[in-house]
Design a protein around this motif. Sequence first.
Motif, PDB file in Angstrom:
ATOM      1  N   VAL A  58       0.836  -1.201   0.000  1.00 40.25           N
ATOM      2  CA  VAL A  58       0.000   0.000   0.000  1.00 40.25           C
ATOM      3  C   VAL A  58       0.873   1.254   0.000  1.00 40.25           C
ATOM      4  O   VAL A  58       0.632   2.199  -0.756  1.00 40.25           O
ATOM      5  CB  VAL A  58      -0.994   0.001   1.182  1.00 40.25           C
ATOM      6  CG1 VAL A  58      -1.657   1.360   1.347  1.00 40.25           C
ATOM      7  CG2 VAL A  58      -2.037  -1.091   0.998  1.00 40.25           C
ATOM      8  N   LYS A  59       1.898   1.252   0.821  1.00 42.69           N
ATOM      9  CA  LYS A  59       2.799   2.407   0.867  1.00 42.69           C
ATOM     10  C   LYS A  59       3.534   2.591  -0.459  1.00 42.69           C
ATOM     11  O   LYS A  59       3.742   3.721  -0.913  1.00 42.69           O
ATOM     12  CB  LYS A  59       3.800   2.260   2.016  1.00 42.69           C
ATOM     13  CG  LYS A  59       3.167   2.417   3.383  1.00 42.69           C
ATOM     14  CD  LYS A  59       4.196   2.207   4.474  1.00 42.69           C
ATOM     15  CE  LYS A  59       3.585   2.342   5.847  1.00 42.69           C
ATOM     16  NZ  LYS A  59       4.601   2.205   6.909  1.00 42.69           N
ATOM     17  N   MET A  60       3.925   1.497  -1.094  1.00 46.18           N
ATOM     18  CA  MET A  60       4.577   1.585  -2.405  1.00 46.18           C
ATOM     19  C   MET A  60       3.605   2.108  -3.453  1.00 46.18           C
ATOM     20  O   MET A  60       3.973   2.909  -4.322  1.00 46.18           O
ATOM     21  CB  MET A  60       5.134   0.220  -2.817  1.00 46.18           C
ATOM     22  CG  MET A  60       6.300  -0.247  -1.965  1.00 46.18           C
ATOM     23  SD  MET A  60       7.772   0.781  -2.091  1.00 46.18           S
ATOM     24  CE  MET A  60       8.396   0.250  -3.679  1.00 46.18           C
ATOM     25  N   ALA A  61       2.336   1.678  -3.372  1.00 44.78           N
ATOM     26  CA  ALA A  61       1.323   2.168  -4.309  1.00 44.78           C
ATOM     27  C   ALA A  61       1.118   3.670  -4.140  1.00 44.78           C
ATOM     28  O   ALA A  61       1.047   4.421  -5.124  1.00 44.78           O
ATOM     29  CB  ALA A  61       0.000   1.420  -4.097  1.00 44.78           C
ATOM     30  N   ILE A  62       1.028   4.121  -2.909  1.00 46.85           N
ATOM     31  CA  ILE A  62       0.855   5.555  -2.652  1.00 46.85           C
ATOM     32  C   ILE A  62       2.074   6.323  -3.141  1.00 46.85           C
ATOM     33  O   ILE A  62       1.946   7.378  -3.764  1.00 46.85           O
ATOM     34  CB  ILE A  62       0.587   5.810  -1.156  1.00 46.85           C
ATOM     35  CG1 ILE A  62      -0.779   5.242  -0.769  1.00 46.85           C
ATOM     36  CG2 ILE A  62       0.641   7.314  -0.846  1.00 46.85           C
ATOM     37  CD1 ILE A  62      -1.018   5.158   0.722  1.00 46.85           C
ATOM     38  N   SER A  63       3.251   5.787  -2.911  1.00 45.28           N
ATOM     39  CA  SER A  63       4.480   6.442  -3.371  1.00 45.28           C
ATOM     40  C   SER A  63       4.514   6.542  -4.891  1.00 45.28           C
ATOM     41  O   SER A  63       4.872   7.585  -5.449  1.00 45.28           O
ATOM     42  CB  SER A  63       5.705   5.669  -2.870  1.00 45.28           C
ATOM     43  OG  SER A  63       5.772   5.698  -1.465  1.00 45.28           O
ATOM     44  N   ALA A  64       4.136   5.458  -5.569  1.00 51.21           N
ATOM     45  CA  ALA A  64       4.103   5.479  -7.037  1.00 51.21           C
ATOM     46  C   ALA A  64       3.082   6.501  -7.533  1.00 51.21           C
ATOM     47  O   ALA A  64       3.327   7.222  -8.507  1.00 51.21           O
ATOM     48  CB  ALA A  64       3.768   4.085  -7.576  1.00 51.21           C
ATOM     49  N   GLN A  65       1.957   6.585  -6.844  1.00 53.77           N
ATOM     50  CA  GLN A  65       0.921   7.551  -7.211  1.00 53.77           C
ATOM     51  C   GLN A  65       1.428   8.975  -6.999  1.00 53.77           C
ATOM     52  O   GLN A  65       1.196   9.869  -7.815  1.00 53.77           O
ATOM     53  CB  GLN A  65      -0.350   7.300  -6.405  1.00 53.77           C
ATOM     54  CG  GLN A  65      -1.517   8.164  -6.809  1.00 53.77           C
ATOM     55  CD  GLN A  65      -2.023   7.835  -8.199  1.00 53.77           C
ATOM     56  OE1 GLN A  65      -2.224   6.681  -8.543  1.00 53.77           O
ATOM     57  NE2 GLN A  65      -2.231   8.852  -9.013  1.00 53.77           N
ATOM     58  N   MET A  66       2.136   9.193  -5.907  1.00 54.55           N
ATOM     59  CA  MET A  66       2.698  10.518  -5.630  1.00 54.55           C
ATOM     60  C   MET A  66       3.695  10.922  -6.711  1.00 54.55           C
ATOM     61  O   MET A  66       3.662  12.050  -7.206  1.00 54.55           O
ATOM     62  CB  MET A  66       3.407  10.517  -4.272  1.00 54.55           C
ATOM     63  CG  MET A  66       2.478  10.439  -3.093  1.00 54.55           C
ATOM     64  SD  MET A  66       3.386  10.303  -1.545  1.00 54.55           S
ATOM     65  CE  MET A  66       4.264  11.870  -1.544  1.00 54.55           C
ATOM     66  N   GLU A  67       4.569  10.003  -7.063  1.00 55.00           N
ATOM     67  CA  GLU A  67       5.572  10.304  -8.084  1.00 55.00           C
ATOM     68  C   GLU A  67       4.900  10.608  -9.422  1.00 55.00           C
ATOM     69  O   GLU A  67       5.301  11.522 -10.141  1.00 55.00           O
ATOM     70  CB  GLU A  67       6.536   9.130  -8.215  1.00 55.00           C
ATOM     71  CG  GLU A  67       7.702   9.395  -9.126  1.00 55.00           C
ATOM     72  CD  GLU A  67       8.752   8.312  -9.030  1.00 55.00           C
ATOM     73  OE1 GLU A  67       9.924   8.663  -8.840  1.00 55.00           O
ATOM     74  OE2 GLU A  67       8.401   7.112  -9.134  1.00 55.00           O
ATOM     75  N   TYR A  68       3.863   9.860  -9.749  1.00 55.20           N
ATOM     76  CA  TYR A  68       3.098  10.075 -10.970  1.00 55.20           C
ATOM     77  C   TYR A  68       2.516  11.486 -10.987  1.00 55.20           C
ATOM     78  O   TYR A  68       2.659  12.220 -11.965  1.00 55.20           O
ATOM     79  CB  TYR A  68       1.993   9.015 -11.042  1.00 55.20           C
ATOM     80  CG  TYR A  68       1.030   9.140 -12.193  1.00 55.20           C
ATOM     81  CD1 TYR A  68       1.406   8.799 -13.483  1.00 55.20           C
ATOM     82  CD2 TYR A  68      -0.283   9.553 -11.972  1.00 55.20           C
ATOM     83  CE1 TYR A  68       0.503   8.873 -14.534  1.00 55.20           C
ATOM     84  CE2 TYR A  68      -1.187   9.634 -13.012  1.00 55.20           C
ATOM     85  CZ  TYR A  68      -0.792   9.292 -14.293  1.00 55.20           C
ATOM     86  OH  TYR A  68      -1.685   9.377 -15.321  1.00 55.20           O
ATOM     87  N   PHE A  69       1.863  11.872  -9.906  1.00 55.34           N
ATOM     88  CA  PHE A  69       1.312  13.222  -9.809  1.00 55.34           C
ATOM     89  C   PHE A  69       2.403  14.279  -9.940  1.00 55.34           C
ATOM     90  O   PHE A  69       2.263  15.259 -10.657  1.00 55.34           O
ATOM     91  CB  PHE A  69       0.581  13.421  -8.481  1.00 55.34           C
ATOM     92  CG  PHE A  69      -0.801  12.849  -8.421  1.00 55.34           C
ATOM     93  CD1 PHE A  69      -1.554  12.629  -9.558  1.00 55.34           C
ATOM     94  CD2 PHE A  69      -1.370  12.538  -7.196  1.00 55.34           C
ATOM     95  CE1 PHE A  69      -2.834  12.115  -9.489  1.00 55.34           C
ATOM     96  CE2 PHE A  69      -2.651  12.030  -7.111  1.00 55.34           C
ATOM     97  CZ  PHE A  69      -3.390  11.818  -8.263  1.00 55.34           C
ATOM     98  N   TYR A  70       3.490  14.080  -9.219  1.00 48.02           N
ATOM     99  CA  TYR A  70       4.561  15.075  -9.204  1.00 48.02           C
ATOM    100  C   TYR A  70       5.163  15.255 -10.604  1.00 48.02           C
ATOM    101  O   TYR A  70       5.382  16.365 -11.058  1.00 48.02           O
ATOM    102  CB  TYR A  70       5.639  14.685  -8.202  1.00 48.02           C
ATOM    103  CG  TYR A  70       6.704  15.740  -8.060  1.00 48.02           C
ATOM    104  CD1 TYR A  70       6.444  16.919  -7.376  1.00 48.02           C
ATOM    105  CD2 TYR A  70       7.956  15.567  -8.625  1.00 48.02           C
ATOM    106  CE1 TYR A  70       7.412  17.905  -7.249  1.00 48.02           C
ATOM    107  CE2 TYR A  70       8.933  16.541  -8.506  1.00 48.02           C
ATOM    108  CZ  TYR A  70       8.654  17.706  -7.820  1.00 48.02           C
ATOM    109  OH  TYR A  70       9.619  18.678  -7.712  1.00 48.02           O
ATOM    110  N   GLU A  71       5.405  14.146 -11.286  1.00 43.94           N
ATOM    111  CA  GLU A  71       6.010  14.231 -12.607  1.00 43.94           C
ATOM    112  C   GLU A  71       5.055  14.810 -13.648  1.00 43.94           C
ATOM    113  O   GLU A  71       5.493  15.459 -14.591  1.00 43.94           O
ATOM    114  CB  GLU A  71       6.557  12.874 -13.029  1.00 43.94           C
ATOM    115  CG  GLU A  71       7.780  12.499 -12.201  1.00 43.94           C
ATOM    116  CD  GLU A  71       8.429  11.201 -12.603  1.00 43.94           C
ATOM    117  OE1 GLU A  71       7.911  10.514 -13.506  1.00 43.94           O
ATOM    118  OE2 GLU A  71       9.462  10.874 -11.997  1.00 43.94           O
ATOM    119  N   LEU A  72       3.757  14.591 -13.467  1.00 45.71           N
ATOM    120  CA  LEU A  72       2.783  15.196 -14.376  1.00 45.71           C
ATOM    121  C   LEU A  72       2.564  16.678 -14.089  1.00 45.71           C
ATOM    122  O   LEU A  72       2.101  17.418 -14.929  1.00 45.71           O
ATOM    123  CB  LEU A  72       1.437  14.473 -14.294  1.00 45.71           C
ATOM    124  CG  LEU A  72       1.357  13.129 -14.974  1.00 45.71           C
ATOM    125  CD1 LEU A  72      -0.009  12.497 -14.748  1.00 45.71           C
ATOM    126  CD2 LEU A  72       1.636  13.238 -16.454  1.00 45.71           C
TER     127      LEU A  72
END
Length: 127
Positions: A58-72
């Motif tokens: 779950v923490k890895m999923a949230i981290s991946a989602q955060m990185e996705y948002f940040y890069e977009l």
Amino acid sequence: MKYIDQDFYTNEYCGTAIQTDKFTEIANAAERVIDQATFFRLSQIDFSKQIPRIQWLVKMAISAQMEYFYELGSHTEAGMQTVQSASIGGFSFTNPQTDNKKNLLQSEAAMEYLAQTGLMYSGVDAY
């Protein structure tokens, strides 16, 4: 931020560096997406009592989602809107990505982490 902190994102996930003043805002937005993808199951359970593997995924999923948002550069639906087509004089442009069913707010990497948790199951549990 209910599930993740900056230490996990930076040292365990090792994601793209996010400025401290933006971290909480992006983490909260990412957690909302993950909550929606899991049908809000996370908000109904005691996360700290989940097995370590589920917590980590779950923490890895949230981290991946955060990185996705940040890069977009955005974490809202309005910010993700793209031009579908435009014309100026004799020039015209049509965006080849016309898959309207794809949820642009969800990171594919985040959904792959979540898929391993069973939290995205949308069927009916039999008791």
